[in-house]
Every structure is written in C-alpha cells, then in structure tokens.
Design an enzyme around this catalytic site. Structure first.
Site, short mmCIF file in Angstrom:
data_model
loop_
_atom_site.label_atom_id
_atom_site.label_comp_id
_atom_site.label_asym_id
_atom_site.label_seq_id
_atom_site.Cartn_x
_atom_site.Cartn_y
_atom_site.Cartn_z
N GLN A 97 34.22 47.34 37.02
CA GLN A 97 34.48 48.72 36.58
C GLN A 97 34.43 48.77 35.05
OE1 GLN A 97 38.03 50.40 38.97
NE2 GLN A 97 38.03 48.20 39.32
N ASN A 98 34.28 47.59 34.44
CA ASN A 98 34.35 47.54 32.97
C ASN A 98 33.06 48.00 32.32
OD1 ASN A 98 36.91 46.68 33.28
ND2 ASN A 98 36.50 44.53 32.90
N HIS A 115 30.56 51.57 36.32
CA HIS A 115 30.87 52.70 35.42
C HIS A 115 30.03 52.70 34.15
CE1 HIS A 115 35.05 52.86 37.58
NE2 HIS A 115 34.07 53.36 38.30
N SER A 184 43.88 48.35 38.65
CA SER A 184 45.06 49.05 39.17
C SER A 184 44.77 49.65 40.55
CB SER A 184 45.47 50.17 38.20
OG SER A 184 44.39 51.06 38.02
N GLU A 210 50.77 42.76 37.64
CA GLU A 210 51.57 43.82 38.28
C GLU A 210 50.98 44.13 39.65
OE1 GLU A 210 51.93 47.32 35.71
OE2 GLU A 210 51.84 45.99 33.97
N ALA A 226 44.48 36.85 34.25
CA ALA A 226 43.15 36.36 34.61
C ALA A 226 42.83 35.01 33.95
CB ALA A 226 42.10 37.39 34.20
P1 NAD Z 1 43.38 50.06 34.68
O1 NAD Z 1 43.46 50.21 33.17
O2 NAD Z 1 43.69 51.24 35.52
O3 NAD Z 1 44.39 48.90 35.12
C1 NAD Z 1 44.37 47.64 34.51
C2 NAD Z 1 45.04 46.66 35.43
O4 NAD Z 1 44.91 45.36 34.85
C3 NAD Z 1 46.53 46.92 35.63
O5 NAD Z 1 46.81 46.88 37.03
C4 NAD Z 1 47.20 45.76 34.90
O6 NAD Z 1 48.40 45.34 35.55
C5 NAD Z 1 46.14 44.68 35.00
N1 NAD Z 1 46.19 43.66 33.95
C6 NAD Z 1 46.63 43.78 32.68
N2 NAD Z 1 46.51 42.61 32.02
C7 NAD Z 1 45.94 41.74 32.89
C8 NAD Z 1 45.54 40.39 32.77
N3 NAD Z 1 45.68 39.69 31.64
N4 NAD Z 1 44.99 39.78 33.86
C9 NAD Z 1 44.81 40.46 35.03
N5 NAD Z 1 45.18 41.76 35.19
C10 NAD Z 1 45.74 42.39 34.13
O7 NAD Z 1 41.97 49.46 34.98
P2 NAD Z 1 40.89 49.77 36.09
O8 NAD Z 1 41.52 49.63 37.44
O9 NAD Z 1 39.71 48.96 35.74
O10 NAD Z 1 40.52 51.32 35.92
C11 NAD Z 1 40.30 51.85 34.63
C12 NAD Z 1 38.98 52.54 34.39
O11 NAD Z 1 38.84 52.59 32.98
C13 NAD Z 1 37.78 51.80 34.88
O12 NAD Z 1 37.03 52.73 35.52
C14 NAD Z 1 37.03 51.31 33.63
O13 NAD Z 1 35.70 51.82 33.63
C15 NAD Z 1 37.69 51.95 32.47
N6 NAD Z 1 38.11 50.99 31.42
C16 NAD Z 1 37.31 49.93 31.08
C17 NAD Z 1 37.72 49.05 30.10
C18 NAD Z 1 36.83 47.88 29.75
O14 NAD Z 1 35.61 47.98 29.90
N7 NAD Z 1 37.39 46.75 29.34
C19 NAD Z 1 38.92 49.21 29.45
C20 NAD Z 1 39.72 50.33 29.81
C21 NAD Z 1 39.29 51.18 30.80
#
Ligand code: NAD
Length: 237
Positions: A97-98, A115, A184, A210, A226
């Site tokens: 999703q990143n 995404h 999440s 979480e 992770a």
């Molecule tokens: P989310 O932000 O809704 O949730 C993040 C999850 O990661 C939480 O459940 C949290 O507990 C967990 N988390 C935090 N630190 C962690 C770690 N070190 N190791 C493992 N897990 C950990 O993320 P989502 O479910 O991907 O949904 C968010 C949407 O926002 C996605 O559609 C994405 O496209 C976008 N997004 C992407 C990025 C990115 O590309 N890095 C960053 C923010 C949001």
C-alpha cells in the site's frame, strides 16, 4: 516474544503484504498510529481529487514534503530480508500500500503498488505516466495538453487501477504464505486481502506492534517492529 523461524523452501508462493508501518523504521511517517501524518493534516485538504481541483499547488506541496522525507530515508533490515529472499526463491511477491518506493530501493523487483508512487506523475486527462524521481520538487508540472500533472497516487476516495488490483488478486489467490507487515487494515480494498489469502489456504503471519482490524485472521501474530521481527523470522543475523 519468541519468533518461530520460517523455512521459505516449504512454500511455493510467498506474498508480503505491506503498509505504512513497514517504512516507519526507515523514518517515513505512517498515516495512523503514533506520530501519524493524519494528526497534522486533514486528508481532504491535501490528498483527494477535490483538493486537487481546488488547489493543485497545495496538494503538490504536500507530496513534495513526502518526497523530501523519502529522500532522507533508507530501507531497513526488514526490506532487505524480502529483497534477498526474492534472489533465491522463485516466487516471492510484494503487494504494498506504500507509495514511497522503499521496497524497490532495497532491491525488490516483484512489487505490486496498489496505491501508486510518489515518484511518478500522471496526466489526469491522457492517462500517461512519467517517472519523476530522486528530486524533492516535481520536475514536470504540466502536460503538453495543458493539464496539471498529478502525483500517480490513489488518493482517498479515488478508484484503484483495475490492472493493478487484478495483479494483486492473482498473486494473492495462489499464495501459500502471506505475511502482513505494518498495516492498520483500515483502507479498502487492501483490507480484504488477508481474508482472501486465508480462503486461498495460505498460512497467515502478521507483524505489527499494535493489533490491527484483521489480527483475528492470522495464524501467527508478532506484536513487534518489522525491522526486528523479519530477520528473526527468516533466520538472518
Ligand atoms: P496506517 O498508517 O493506517 O497504519 C500503519 C500501521 O503500521 C499501524 O497499524 C501501526 O501500528 C503499524 N506500525 C507502526 N510502526 C511499525 C513498525 N515499525 N513495524 C510494523 N508495523 C508498524 O498504514 P496503512 O494500513 O498502510 O494505510 C495507510 C495508507 O496511507 C496506505 O494506503 C498508504 O498508501 C498510505 N501511506 C503510505 C506511506 C508510505 O508510503 N510509507 C506512509 C503513510 C501513508
């Protein structure tokens, strides 16, 4: 926490399903959870079609901030474990999703980006897509047709590209090991993928400090980060 090591050779197709938490230890902020971006921004204002139509420059500025942050970040040991696994196992896939390109930076090739990517732009009128990476600022702002070029990202309330979701469906429907990392489980249709993997008969593992919305689907849940759990899971020192 005791992590039971996985032997990748026991599985025919391994799918890593990743979310924003996968990149948290690289320094990329998540949307939700502790310190998430959505505490500071209202997504309707910066990551939606409506915002884009009202004020494209403000939307571009928000995404250029994501690029600035992204350029400071590096893949961590968890990303590397997956990339290394792909080198010797013939059927390792990532459905992410990143939008940060961190898996590719670590060397992964078989990545389905549900995404989109902050490192590409798209003409909303003609649908053409351009790579636009390695810089803070977007280098192209307008298409020859005069339209503003938007980040090639699925914003809140946008539809996903069906070519991409078809690929994700195909990959997941044949998985026998499905490892979810840092999501999440609130964003659909991705939130439905653990259930799909389960009905395909895969063994499901979740890594997240979480509990997520889908934790009850998983055969094993590791409440850790992770970058810490992944090397233990695959016996990497
Ligand atoms: P989310 O932000 O809704 O949730 C993040 C999850 O990661 C939480 O459940 C949290 O507990 C967990 N988390 C935090 N630190 C962690 C770690 N070190 N190791 C493992 N897990 C950990 O993320 P989502 O479910 O991907 O949904 C968010 C949407 O926002 C996605 O559609 C994405 O496209 C976008 N997004 C992407 C990025 C990115 O590309 N890095 C960053 C923010 C949001």
């Amino acid at each position: 926490m005791v992590v039971e090591q996985i032997n990748p050779d026991s599985y025919k197709r391994i799918v890593f399903f990743t979310g924003a938490g996968m990149s948290a230890e690289s320094g990329v902020p998540t949307y939700r959870g502790k310190g998430g971006i959505l505490d500071k921004y209202n997504w309707q204002e910066v990551a939606s079609q409506e915002a884009w139509e009202k004020h494209p420059k403000k939307v571009l500025k928000f995404h250029e901030k994501r690029r600035t942050e992204g350029l400071k970040c590096k893949p961590h040991s968890g990303h590397k474990v997956i990339a290394d696994l792909e080198k010797f196992h013939p059927n390792v896939w990532i459905v992410t999703q990143n939008i940060d390109g961190m898996h590719q930076q670590a060397g992964s090739k078989k990545v389905v980006e549900l995404h989109g990517s902050v490192w590409r732009v798209r003409c909303p009128k003609e649908g053409r897509v351009w790579e636009d990476s390695k810089k803070t600022k977007y280098s192209r702002q307008k298409c020859k047709c005069g339209s503003w070029l938007r980040p090639d990202i699925v914003w809140f309330s946008d539809y996903l590209d069906t070519k991409v979701t078809d690929k994700a469906d195909e990959v997941i429907s044949r998985a026998d090991l499905f490892i979810s990392i840092g999501t999440s489980g609130l964003v659909w249709p991705a939130a439905g993928y653990p259930a799909r993997a389960k009905s395909a008969g895969a063994f499901l593992v979740e890594i997240n400090p979480e509990p997520s919305e889908q934790s009850n689907y998983y055969d094993k849940v590791y409440p850790g980060k992770a970058g810490e759990v992944m090397p233990q899971l695959f016996g990497v020192k």
